[in-house]
Design a protein around this motif. Structure first.
Motif, PDB file in Angstrom:
ATOM      1  N   UNK A   1      10.892   7.980  -6.348  1.00  0.00           N
ATOM      2  CA  UNK A   1      10.361   8.499  -5.087  1.00  0.00           C
ATOM      3  C   UNK A   1       8.868   8.786  -5.200  1.00  0.00           C
ATOM      4  N   UNK A   2       8.457   9.359  -6.326  1.00  0.00           N
ATOM      5  CA  UNK A   2       7.033   9.654  -6.515  1.00  0.00           C
ATOM      6  C   UNK A   2       6.212   8.371  -6.596  1.00  0.00           C
ATOM      7  N   UNK A   3       6.792   7.351  -7.202  1.00  0.00           N
ATOM      8  CA  UNK A   3       6.103   6.052  -7.283  1.00  0.00           C
ATOM      9  C   UNK A   3       5.987   5.411  -5.909  1.00  0.00           C
ATOM     10  N   UNK A   4       7.066   5.475  -5.127  1.00  0.00           N
ATOM     11  CA  UNK A   4       7.044   4.830  -3.811  1.00  0.00           C
ATOM     12  C   UNK A   4       6.113   5.547  -2.837  1.00  0.00           C
ATOM     13  N   UNK A   5       5.910   6.831  -3.033  1.00  0.00           N
ATOM     14  CA  UNK A   5       4.949   7.552  -2.194  1.00  0.00           C
ATOM     15  C   UNK A   5       3.536   7.002  -2.395  1.00  0.00           C
ATOM     16  N   UNK A   6       3.227   6.613  -3.633  1.00  0.00           N
ATOM     17  CA  UNK A   6       1.917   6.020  -3.924  1.00  0.00           C
ATOM     18  C   UNK A   6       1.770   4.661  -3.229  1.00  0.00           C
TER      19      UNK A   6
ATOM     20  N   UNK B   1      12.154  -1.598  -3.922  1.00  0.00           N
ATOM     21  CA  UNK B   1      11.753  -0.725  -2.815  1.00  0.00           C
ATOM     22  C   UNK B   1      10.846  -1.477  -1.841  1.00  0.00           C
ATOM     23  N   UNK B   2       9.897  -2.216  -2.372  1.00  0.00           N
ATOM     24  CA  UNK B   2       8.954  -2.952  -1.518  1.00  0.00           C
ATOM     25  C   UNK B   2       9.691  -3.991  -0.681  1.00  0.00           C
ATOM     26  N   UNK B   3      10.617  -4.726  -1.309  1.00  0.00           N
ATOM     27  CA  UNK B   3      11.382  -5.748  -0.582  1.00  0.00           C
ATOM     28  C   UNK B   3      12.189  -5.143   0.565  1.00  0.00           C
TER      29      UNK B   3
ATOM     30  N   UNK C   1       3.562 -10.113   5.529  1.00  0.00           N
ATOM     31  CA  UNK C   1       2.371  -9.319   5.223  1.00  0.00           C
ATOM     32  C   UNK C   1       1.981  -9.468   3.759  1.00  0.00           C
ATOM     33  N   UNK C   2       3.007  -9.616   2.906  1.00  0.00           N
ATOM     34  CA  UNK C   2       2.756  -9.657   1.466  1.00  0.00           C
ATOM     35  C   UNK C   2       3.653 -10.645   0.748  1.00  0.00           C
ATOM     36  N   UNK C   3       3.099 -11.275  -0.269  1.00  0.00           N
ATOM     37  CA  UNK C   3       3.887 -11.969  -1.280  1.00  0.00           C
ATOM     38  C   UNK C   3       3.533 -11.320  -2.609  1.00  0.00           C
TER      39      UNK C   3
ATOM     40  N   UNK D   1       9.244  -3.321   3.331  1.00  0.00           N
ATOM     41  CA  UNK D   1       8.066  -3.979   3.887  1.00  0.00           C
ATOM     42  C   UNK D   1       8.344  -5.452   4.165  1.00  0.00           C
ATOM     43  N   UNK D   2       7.474  -6.040   4.989  1.00  0.00           N
ATOM     44  CA  UNK D   2       7.580  -7.455   5.338  1.00  0.00           C
ATOM     45  C   UNK D   2       6.997  -8.266   4.188  1.00  0.00           C
ATOM     46  N   UNK D   3       7.799  -8.381   3.138  1.00  0.00           N
ATOM     47  CA  UNK D   3       7.294  -8.940   1.884  1.00  0.00           C
ATOM     48  C   UNK D   3       8.335  -9.820   1.200  1.00  0.00           C
ATOM     49  N   UNK D   4       7.826 -10.750   0.438  1.00  0.00           N
ATOM     50  CA  UNK D   4       8.675 -11.578  -0.436  1.00  0.00           C
ATOM     51  C   UNK D   4       8.228 -11.319  -1.874  1.00  0.00           C
ATOM     52  N   UNK D   5       9.200 -11.233  -2.770  1.00  0.00           N
ATOM     53  CA  UNK D   5       8.888 -11.026  -4.181  1.00  0.00           C
ATOM     54  C   UNK D   5       9.288 -12.272  -4.968  1.00  0.00           C
ATOM     55  N   UNK D   6       8.361 -12.785  -5.751  1.00  0.00           N
ATOM     56  CA  UNK D   6       8.626 -13.919  -6.627  1.00  0.00           C
ATOM     57  C   UNK D   6       8.666 -13.392  -8.062  1.00  0.00           C
TER      58      UNK D   6
END
Length: 209
Positions: free
Chosen positions: A194-199, A30-32, A120-122, A35-40
């Motif tokens: 969905x409840x997790x992503x709201x957090x 969901x984050x990937x 914004x995030x890694x 959002x402007x993020x990379x996941x390692x």
């Protein structure tokens, strides 16, 4: 709630961890996407550094012999597992090769992304994030939590694990109290995604504000 340590105008490095079955992959997906993020993923890095051309390849070959190689000369995961099965000393030696190499590889990625400043995030995902000292080089540590019965149900449905196998895995991982003591932010993923992503949206929305 602990103080928000995220910085505006910089690439924030976030370690994300949690017990098996907590749903870290779904949360990070969901984050990937949003959002402007990379996941390692540390497991992916561990696979990459075992390939030809990386120092860990030569070290593992010297330790375990060429019986761990496939027909292309790459390290075969199954053969390597068989070579160290039941040998605690050998397993320890393998971990002493892999863990520092994974950490170095990830730190290099973090340094490169910080220098570029485009994200914004890694996010760094690792089951042993706390044990391997990642708190020392991330801005925040996020803990994906799910209650034990939910995790157990997920592992049975998605991986076909038995209660005995689940008990063994749970017993080898940090307990909820330790995760919470080390975490800057806790995501409750016991119910729907969905409840997790709201957090997550609320947390990142506060940073953006």
């Amino acid at each position: 709630m602990k103080q928000n340590k995220l910085k505006s105008g910089e690439t924030n490095i976030i370690g994300i961890t949690g017990g098996v079955g907590a749903g870290k992959s779904a949360v990070l997906g969901y984050i990937e996407e949003n959002y402007n993020a990379r996941v390692i993923y540390s497991d992916n890095v561990a696979n990459d550094i075992k390939k030809k051309g990386y120092p860990a390849y030569d070290e593992l070959l010297a330790l375990l012999g060429d019986g761990i190689l496939d027909e292309t000369g790459e390290i075969d995961k199954k053969k390597m597992a068989e070579a160290i099965f039941g040998n605690e000393k050998l397993l320890s030696s393998v971990n002493n090769i892999l863990h520092p190499a994974v950490n170095t590889f990830i730190i290099n990625i973090i340094d490169n992304e910080r220098e570029k400043g485009e994200l914004d995030f890694v996010f760094v995902e690792a089951a042993l994030l706390i044990e391997n000292g990642y708190k020392n080089f991330v801005d925040e540590l996020w803990y994906v939590y799910a209650d034990e019965s939910t995790r157990r149900k997920r592992l049975k449905e998605s991986r076909g694990y038995t209660d005995e196998k689940i008990d063994k895995i749970f017993g080898s991982q940090l307990d909820d109290k330790t995760f919470r003591e080390n975490a800057d932010f806790v995501i409750d993923n016991s119910k729907t995604l969905k409840e997790a992503t709201m957090q997550i949206d609320k947390k990142i929305g506060e940073w953006k504000a």
